[in-house]
Motif scaffolding. Structure first.
Motif, short mmCIF file in Angstrom:
data_model
loop_
_atom_site.label_atom_id
_atom_site.label_comp_id
_atom_site.label_asym_id
_atom_site.label_seq_id
_atom_site.Cartn_x
_atom_site.Cartn_y
_atom_site.Cartn_z
N LYS A 1 62.93 34.95 70.43
CA LYS A 1 62.90 34.17 69.19
C LYS A 1 63.50 32.78 69.40
N LYS A 2 64.57 32.69 70.17
CA LYS A 2 65.18 31.38 70.44
C LYS A 2 64.20 30.46 71.16
N VAL A 3 63.45 31.02 72.11
CA VAL A 3 62.45 30.22 72.83
C VAL A 3 61.30 29.86 71.90
N GLU A 4 60.85 30.84 71.10
CA GLU A 4 59.72 30.63 70.19
C GLU A 4 59.99 29.50 69.20
N TYR A 5 61.22 29.45 68.67
CA TYR A 5 61.55 28.43 67.67
C TYR A 5 62.14 27.15 68.28
N GLY A 6 62.18 27.08 69.59
CA GLY A 6 62.63 25.86 70.25
C GLY A 6 64.13 25.68 70.33
N PHE A 7 64.91 26.75 70.09
CA PHE A 7 66.36 26.65 70.18
C PHE A 7 66.84 26.74 71.62
N SER A 8 65.96 27.20 72.51
CA SER A 8 66.33 27.36 73.91
C SER A 8 65.07 27.25 74.76
N THR A 9 65.22 27.44 76.07
CA THR A 9 64.08 27.34 76.98
C THR A 9 63.94 28.65 77.78
N PHE A 10 62.77 28.83 78.38
CA PHE A 10 62.57 29.99 79.24
C PHE A 10 63.60 30.01 80.37
N SER A 11 63.83 28.84 80.97
CA SER A 11 64.76 28.78 82.11
C SER A 11 66.17 29.20 81.70
N ARG A 12 66.65 28.65 80.57
CA ARG A 12 68.01 28.97 80.13
C ARG A 12 68.14 30.44 79.75
N GLU A 13 67.19 30.96 79.00
CA GLU A 13 67.27 32.36 78.56
C GLU A 13 67.17 33.31 79.75
N THR A 14 66.33 32.97 80.73
CA THR A 14 66.22 33.83 81.92
C THR A 14 67.54 33.86 82.66
N ALA A 15 68.16 32.69 82.83
CA ALA A 15 69.44 32.61 83.53
C ALA A 15 70.54 33.34 82.78
N GLU A 16 70.60 33.16 81.45
CA GLU A 16 71.68 33.77 80.68
C GLU A 16 71.47 35.27 80.49
N LEU A 17 70.22 35.71 80.40
CA LEU A 17 69.95 37.12 80.15
C LEU A 17 70.04 37.97 81.41
N THR A 18 69.51 37.43 82.52
CA THR A 18 69.44 38.22 83.75
C THR A 18 70.13 37.57 84.95
N GLY A 19 70.47 36.28 84.83
CA GLY A 19 71.06 35.58 85.97
C GLY A 19 70.03 35.16 87.00
N MET A 20 68.74 35.32 86.67
CA MET A 20 67.68 34.97 87.62
C MET A 20 67.12 33.58 87.32
N ASN A 21 66.21 33.12 88.18
CA ASN A 21 65.61 31.80 88.06
C ASN A 21 64.18 31.96 87.53
N TRP A 22 63.87 31.31 86.40
CA TRP A 22 62.56 31.47 85.77
C TRP A 22 61.43 30.98 86.67
N ASP A 23 61.61 29.86 87.39
CA ASP A 23 60.59 29.34 88.30
C ASP A 23 60.28 30.36 89.40
N HIS A 24 61.34 30.98 89.94
CA HIS A 24 61.12 32.00 90.98
C HIS A 24 60.40 33.21 90.39
N ASN A 25 60.77 33.56 89.17
CA ASN A 25 60.09 34.69 88.50
C ASN A 25 58.60 34.42 88.33
N CYS A 26 58.27 33.17 87.91
CA CYS A 26 56.86 32.82 87.72
C CYS A 26 56.08 32.91 89.03
#
Length: 199
Positions: free
Chosen positions: A155-180
């Protein structure tokens, strides 16, 4: 008791117990045994009270300090969020005042020695700031209910309160670019194996 074993031998009013010591009591005096009263039924309440005071002093809820989440999901989550306010503040301080300056010194030395090619690094402060820009993430926050945490992040990403990269890092500690990049490989393998429609 031998004189060399006495703690306060110069005080004539000091009584000291030694091995096999027998004391005479005056008339009207009574002997009372030492009874520590363990296990005390108030011990648990005492420990919690002390933990609450320690937690307040170090900005950490006692539930987190003792790792005891005995109440509802909402109360436990509130305790964790309160703790993470303190963790984030200290993490921000560590990144800003320790990690970032060291990174900038490392990068400056690497560019100056020619190990890293960074055109314009020493010509313009704005270019140097762009090269030195970094985001620092530590370990991810623990989750009480992973489904709720993921939905909140989405929801935070959907409404523009955060980004995929930030949420991926904060939720799992991983890197969104590497995940993609990894998902591209996995999706290709699924298609090659005819499993792209599998649930």
């Amino acid at each position: 008791m031998a004189e060399d074993e006495q703690v306060d031998k110069d005080n004539e009013h000091s009584y000291e117990l030694g091995h096999g010591t027998i004391l005479e009591l005056d008339a009207g005096q009574k002997m009372k045994e030492i009874n520590p009263g363990r296990a005390n039924t108030g011990f648990d309440l005492f420990v919690k009270a002390v933990a609450k005071q320690i937690g307040a002093a170090i900005e950490l809820p006692y539930e987190v300090l003792l790792s005891t989440f005995e109440k509802s999901y909402s109360a436990s989550r509130a305790a964790l969020l309160e703790a993470w306010k303190m963790f984030r503040a200290r993490r921000t301080w560590m990144a800003r005042d320790f990690c970032q300056p060291i990174y900038e010194m490392f990068l400056t030395e690497a560019v100056a020695s020619g190990r890293i090619n960074a055109p314009g690094f020493f010509l313009d402060k704005r270019i140097r700031a762009a090269y030195c820009k970094a985001e620092w993430y530590g370990p991810s926050q623990g989750q009480l209910d992973p489904l709720k945490e993921v939905m909140a992040s989405a929801k935070k990403v959907e409404y523009g309160f955060s980004t995929f990269s930030r949420e991926t890092a904060e939720l799992t500690g991983m890197n969104w670019d590497h995940n993609c990049a990894r998902r591209e490989v996995e999706n290709r393998k699924l298609k090659e194996g005819g499993l792209d429609n599998a649930k």
